[in-house]
Design an enzyme around this catalytic site. Structure first.
Site, short mmCIF file in Angstrom:
data_model
loop_
_atom_site.label_atom_id
_atom_site.label_comp_id
_atom_site.label_asym_id
_atom_site.label_seq_id
_atom_site.Cartn_x
_atom_site.Cartn_y
_atom_site.Cartn_z
CG HIS A 121 14.25 17.63 -34.92
ND1 HIS A 121 15.39 16.96 -35.26
CD2 HIS A 121 13.46 16.71 -34.29
CE1 HIS A 121 15.30 15.69 -34.86
NE2 HIS A 121 14.13 15.51 -34.26
CG HIS A 181 11.34 13.95 -30.03
ND1 HIS A 181 10.40 13.37 -30.86
CD2 HIS A 181 12.37 14.32 -30.84
CE1 HIS A 181 10.84 13.38 -32.10
NE2 HIS A 181 12.03 13.96 -32.13
CD GLU A 233 15.86 12.55 -32.58
OE1 GLU A 233 14.77 13.15 -32.56
OE2 GLU A 233 16.36 12.06 -33.61
CO CO Z 1 13.26 13.64 -33.88
#
Ligand code: CO
Length: 144
Positions: A8, A87, A136
């Site tokens: 994502h 992110h 991440e």
């Molecule tokens: Co995230």
């Protein structure tokens, strides 16, 4: 480092309902999950699916809104009042191996692996060590 799927892209927003309307009405998203609170992280999140090619699993947009007075993203939103990309999140097969590999390369891992919004272990790597991108890293869910 075993680079996996782009799971994502995290996007901070002042309003998840307004962002849902944008992704649905402007971008044509058809699968928008129910928003939920992550009190430990001080955020409310909502995932929007982006389809993959030829029926494969695509990626998601993670809409992130501050939750509570102490939310760590208040400062980010103050600097970016319209909201902004925050992110990127990539999957790896083994979160602990990935952490050790980043650290061996001198990359600053922010905290210990913890349960993320998808229920698997995640950690973040400092943007200054990642070409300016807060990154991440997430262990691939076992049912994938
Ligand atoms: Co995230």
């Amino acid at each position: 480092m075993k680079l996996g799927r782009l799971n994502h892209i995290g996007v901070v927003t002042p309003s998840i309902p307004e962002s849902i309307a944008h992704w649905r009405d402007v971008m044509g998203a058809t699968k928008i999950h129910d928003p939920f609170d992550l009190p430990a992280q001080g955020v409310k999140v909502c995932f929007v699916d982006t389809p993959g090619a030829n029926g494969t699993e695509g990626s998601q947009i993670e809409l992130i809104e501050p939750l509570g007075e102490d939310s760590p993203i208040h400062g980010f939103l103050a600097k970016n009042p319209l909201g902004r990309q925050h992110h990127v999140c990539f999957e790896v097969p083994d979160i602990h191996a990935a952490k050790a590999e980043f650290e061996a390369m001198g990359k600053r891992v922010l905290g210990e692996p913890r349960i993320g919004a998808h229920g698997t272990l995640i950690f973040f790597v400092h943007p200054k060590d990642m070409g300016g991108m807060l990154t991440e890293i997430m262990e691939t869910p076992k049912d994938h």
